[in-house]
Design an enzyme around this catalytic site. Structure first.
Site, PDB file in Angstrom:
ATOM      1  N   SER A 132      10.066  -4.756   0.918  1.00 14.60           N
ATOM      2  CA  SER A 132       9.650  -5.242   2.461  1.00 14.60           C
ATOM      3  C   SER A 132       9.188  -7.216   1.316  1.00 14.60           C
ATOM      4  CB  SER A 132       8.638  -5.021   2.940  1.00 14.60           C
ATOM      5  OG  SER A 132       8.514  -3.638   2.974  1.00 14.60           O
ATOM      6  N   ASP A 160       4.423  -4.989  -7.274  1.00 13.77           N
ATOM      7  CA  ASP A 160       3.213  -5.709  -6.408  1.00 13.77           C
ATOM      8  C   ASP A 160       2.278  -6.411  -6.973  1.00 13.77           C
ATOM      9  OD1 ASP A 160       3.047  -5.617  -2.968  1.00 13.77           O
ATOM     10  OD2 ASP A 160       1.639  -7.036  -4.174  1.00 13.77           O
ATOM     11  N   CYS A 209       7.412 -11.828   4.476  1.00 14.50           N
ATOM     12  CA  CYS A 209       8.384 -12.135   5.650  1.00 14.50           C
ATOM     13  C   CYS A 209       7.639 -13.603   5.803  1.00 14.50           C
ATOM     14  CB  CYS A 209       7.695 -11.394   6.629  1.00 14.50           C
ATOM     15  SG  CYS A 209       6.159 -11.050   6.493  1.00 14.50           S
ATOM     16  N   SER A 226       1.954  -3.633   6.446  1.00 14.68           N
ATOM     17  CA  SER A 226       3.157  -2.529   5.688  1.00 14.68           C
ATOM     18  C   SER A 226       3.826  -2.191   7.018  1.00 14.68           C
ATOM     19  CB  SER A 226       1.809  -1.726   5.531  1.00 14.68           C
ATOM     20  OG  SER A 226       2.632  -0.566   5.336  1.00 14.68           O
ATOM     21  N   ILE A 240       7.822 -10.165  -8.804  1.00  7.28           N
ATOM     22  CA  ILE A 240       9.958 -10.003  -9.209  1.00  7.28           C
ATOM     23  C   ILE A 240      10.486 -10.176 -10.346  1.00  7.28           C
ATOM     24  CG2 ILE A 240      11.331  -8.793  -7.496  1.00  7.28           C
ATOM     25  CD1 ILE A 240       9.034  -7.141  -6.375  1.00  7.28           C
ATOM     26  N   GLU A 241      10.066 -11.683  -9.371  1.00  7.04           N
ATOM     27  CA  GLU A 241      10.637 -12.860 -10.319  1.00  7.04           C
ATOM     28  C   GLU A 241      11.048 -12.420 -12.153  1.00  7.04           C
ATOM     29  OE1 GLU A 241       7.839 -12.801  -8.442  1.00  7.04           O
ATOM     30  OE2 GLU A 241       6.989 -14.700  -9.453  1.00  7.04           O
ATOM     31  N   ILE A 279       0.926  -1.592   0.049  1.00 12.12           N
ATOM     32  CA  ILE A 279      -0.192   0.076   0.309  1.00 12.12           C
ATOM     33  C   ILE A 279       1.140   0.832   0.347  1.00 12.12           C
ATOM     34  CG2 ILE A 279      -1.847  -1.269   1.112  1.00 12.12           C
ATOM     35  CD1 ILE A 279      -1.355   0.606   3.441  1.00 12.12           C
ATOM     36  N   GLY A 280       1.792   1.108  -0.038  1.00 10.18           N
ATOM     37  CA  GLY A 280       3.283   2.101  -0.381  1.00 10.18           C
ATOM     38  C   GLY A 280       3.877   2.758   1.036  1.00 10.18           C
ATOM     39  N   GLY A 281       3.990   1.985   2.194  1.00  9.45           N
ATOM     40  CA  GLY A 281       4.390   2.293   2.877  1.00  9.45           C
ATOM     41  C   GLY A 281       5.867   3.198   3.175  1.00  9.45           C
TER      42      GLY A 281
HETATM   43  C1  SAM Z   1       5.506  -7.895   3.202  1.00 13.77           C
HETATM   44  S1  SAM Z   1       4.415  -6.818   2.440  1.00 13.77           S
HETATM   45  C2  SAM Z   1       4.682  -4.977   1.622  1.00 13.77           C
HETATM   46  C3  SAM Z   1       4.875  -4.244   2.330  1.00 13.77           C
HETATM   47  C4  SAM Z   1       4.645  -2.634   1.996  1.00 13.77           C
HETATM   48  N1  SAM Z   1       5.711  -1.938   2.002  1.00 13.77           N
HETATM   49  C5  SAM Z   1       3.854  -1.825   2.593  1.00 13.77           C
HETATM   50  O1  SAM Z   1       3.750  -0.394   2.320  1.00 13.77           O
HETATM   51  O2  SAM Z   1       1.988  -2.514   2.424  1.00 13.77           O
HETATM   52  C6  SAM Z   1       4.755  -7.919   0.894  1.00 13.77           C
HETATM   53  C7  SAM Z   1       4.486  -7.329  -0.293  1.00 13.77           C
HETATM   54  O3  SAM Z   1       4.807  -8.709  -1.287  1.00 13.77           O
HETATM   55  C8  SAM Z   1       4.053  -8.570  -2.584  1.00 13.77           C
HETATM   56  N2  SAM Z   1       4.502  -9.314  -3.506  1.00 13.77           N
HETATM   57  C9  SAM Z   1       4.991 -11.187  -2.757  1.00 13.77           C
HETATM   58  N3  SAM Z   1       5.508 -11.362  -3.714  1.00 13.77           N
HETATM   59  C10 SAM Z   1       5.433 -11.265  -4.787  1.00 13.77           C
HETATM   60  C11 SAM Z   1       6.393 -10.604  -6.132  1.00 13.77           C
HETATM   61  N4  SAM Z   1       6.501 -12.888  -6.856  1.00 13.77           N
HETATM   62  N5  SAM Z   1       5.957 -10.035  -6.816  1.00 13.77           N
HETATM   63  C12 SAM Z   1       5.745  -8.702  -6.685  1.00 13.77           C
HETATM   64  N6  SAM Z   1       5.071  -8.352  -5.290  1.00 13.77           N
HETATM   65  C13 SAM Z   1       5.503 -10.123  -4.482  1.00 13.77           C
HETATM   66  C14 SAM Z   1       2.426  -8.447  -1.588  1.00 13.77           C
HETATM   67  O4  SAM Z   1       1.647  -8.350  -2.133  1.00 13.77           O
HETATM   68  C15 SAM Z   1       2.813  -7.739  -0.326  1.00 13.77           C
HETATM   69  O5  SAM Z   1       1.924  -7.020  -1.142  1.00 13.77           O
END
Ligand code: SAM
Length: 460
Positions: A73, A31, A76, A437, A54-55, A10-12
């Site tokens: 991020s 994302d 996790c 987030s 991202i892969e 959500i853009g933290g």
């Molecule tokens: C821990 S959250 C990050 C939250 C973010 N920093 C925020 O402020 O909302 C991890 C994020 O990675 C995304 N995600 C997981 N695997 C992904 C991938 N292979 N490619 C892109 N995004 C991915 C998830 O949808 C999730 O929104």
């Protein structure tokens, strides 16, 4: 500063980059989560938000973006204490490992990298791989374990952070292989001298100055916290009076002679100084602190009431606990406006009680709390809440327990007041994405620290 925001949610991270005062452009945010992307787009309509895995990124693509900084991020779940800890074997780590494999192949390798993850990540093989990759690419780095409580924010969210900068850039502090558990201080003289980033300033939207952390001052001019200082559903006048008393008492905490400064007309349960007796009168809140939590109690934070929404009682109706929720009374972490800590809000908030985040109590009545406390004792003895009568449920419903609203959680996470949510998303969708987030204030401080360049002292 050309910034790439990976796992943008959500853009933290975006909010943190904005708050830290550097001149920046988010070149791309990436994302795969549709709900998170919708919220991101709603708040940052101009951003280049890429809905892709991202892969699927290539080294050429990254090179073409000419990135100065990556903030991210990664998921996790592979590293959480309660999870299976599959680490690099978990499919959800694949995209991060892919990214690490790209870094050494870049012609335009970024100068700065910031990673956020859960506590536990530091012991993983994936983290080892991260450190190795950074060293191979000529980065120096510093790792941290930090909680917002250290920054005066009454919300526990212990997280792993890594900041890295590529040679010849150097940190302005002595970095170490140890994981730091507080931020190194940067003196003001250094702060005003040259930095690699343009014009690092105190965030204009700051609501919690370092000063207020120590004095418990309320930040009356804040544009950051959109909600205000008391609950409308409680009697409005006493709440007003409380604010003054809290402020006064909060200041005297700093003079360390506060304990006997209690005004006789302050009810015990609403006074930050008598927090101890406040909790004792509400015996049901006397949770067994788990390992590490006692440590957290040492921080002097702002009051929960400063993070509440200022709305009429009917606004909170959808957030009231149902009879089914009340059955989980025994495992709830119940907080009041005068307390200085809430537990970590996770993505399970709103549909799971234990360990998912604090519950807010709107009643201030000592007698109601005492009745609830007695009920808890009785239930613990019986070990069977199914024996609760209608009258027992009445006791609990008189406490007027509710969930914190998504906006209030955003306040605890230090999202700016201008940040908001699309109307068509459910509470649960908002809780889930907020729980995933991060704390904007903590990350913003780390970015400031990361981009601050070492100054060479000229001998006169
Ligand atoms: C821990 S959250 C990050 C939250 C973010 N920093 C925020 O402020 O909302 C991890 C994020 O990675 C995304 N995600 C997981 N695997 C992904 C991938 N292979 N490619 C892109 N995004 C991915 C998830 O949808 C999730 O929104």
């Amino acid at each position: 500063m050309r910034v790439l925001e990976l796992y943008s949610g959500i853009g933290g991270m975006h909010c943190a980059v904005k708050e830290c005062g550097i001149s920046y452009e988010i070149i791309a945010a990436i994302d795969v989560n549709t709900t998170a992307n919708k919220i991101y787009k709603h708040n940052f309509p101009e951003s280049n938000l890429m809905d892709c895995g991202i892969e699927s990124l290539s080294a050429t693509q990254l090179d073409e973006m000419k990135i100065d900084m990556i903030v991210m991020s990664p998921p996790c779940q592979p590293f959480t204490r309660v999870g299976k800890k599959l680490d690099a074997e978990d499919i959800r780590t694949k995209s991060f490992l892919h990214l690490l494999s790209l870094l050494p192949r870049l012609n335009n390798c970024p100068k700065y990298i910031l990673v956020e993850n859960v506590k536990g990540f530091e012991d993983s093989e994936t983290c080892l791989k991260l450190r190795e990759t950074l060293m191979k690419c000529n980065f120096t780095y510093q790792e941290f374990l930090l909680t917002p409580l250290q920054f005066g924010i009454p919300n526990s969210r212990l997280r792993y952070y890594l900041i890295a900068k590529r040679s010849p850039l150097k940190f302005s502090f002595a970095n170490t292989t140890e994981i730091m558990t507080s931020l190194p201080s940067i003196n003001s003289e250094e702060n005003s001298s040259s930095t690699n980033a343009t014009n690092i300033s105190q965030p204009s939207t700051a609501c919690i100055s370092d000063e207020s952390t120590r004095t418990n001052d309320h930040c009356k001019n804040s544009s950051h916290i959109s909600s205000s200082h008391h609950m409308q559903s409680s009697p409005a006048k006493p709440a007003k009076k409380k604010e003054t008393q809290h402020g006064m008492l909060g200041k005297s905490i700093n003079n360390s002679d506060a304990t006997d400064k209690k005004s006789p007309d302050i009810p015990a349960a609403t006074c930050p100084i008598c927090r101890e007796s406040c909790l004792q009168s509400a015996g049901y809140n006397m949770r067994q602190l788990s390992e590490g939590e006692e440590e957290e109690d040492k921080y002097l934070c702002r009051l929960v009431q400063d993070f509440l929404e200022d709305q009429p009682p009917e606004y909170f109706q959808p957030f009231m606990l149902t009879r089914k929720d009340l059955k989980r009374f025994i495992v709830m972490d119940i907080v009041f406006p005068c307390l200085q800590k809430t537990t970590c809000f996770t993505k399970r908030y709103g549909h799971f009680m234990e360990g998912a985040g604090s519950i807010f109590q709107m009643s201030h009545s000592i007698s109601e709390m005492t009745a609830a406390s007695e009920l808890k004792d009785r239930t613990l003895e019986l070990k069977n809440r199914d024996q609760w009568s209608d009258e027992d449920y009445q006791v609990l419903s008189r406490l007027r327990l509710r969930y914190f609203t998504p906006r209030e959680i955003a306040n605890f996470l230090c999202f700016p007041a201008t940040y908001n949510f699309p109307q068509d998303l459910s509470k649960i969708q908002l809780y889930r994405t907020l729980g995933n987030s991060l704390n904007v204030r903590v990350v913003s401080k780390l970015i400031q620290l990361m981009v601050k360049e070492q100054t060479s002292h000229v001998q006169v």
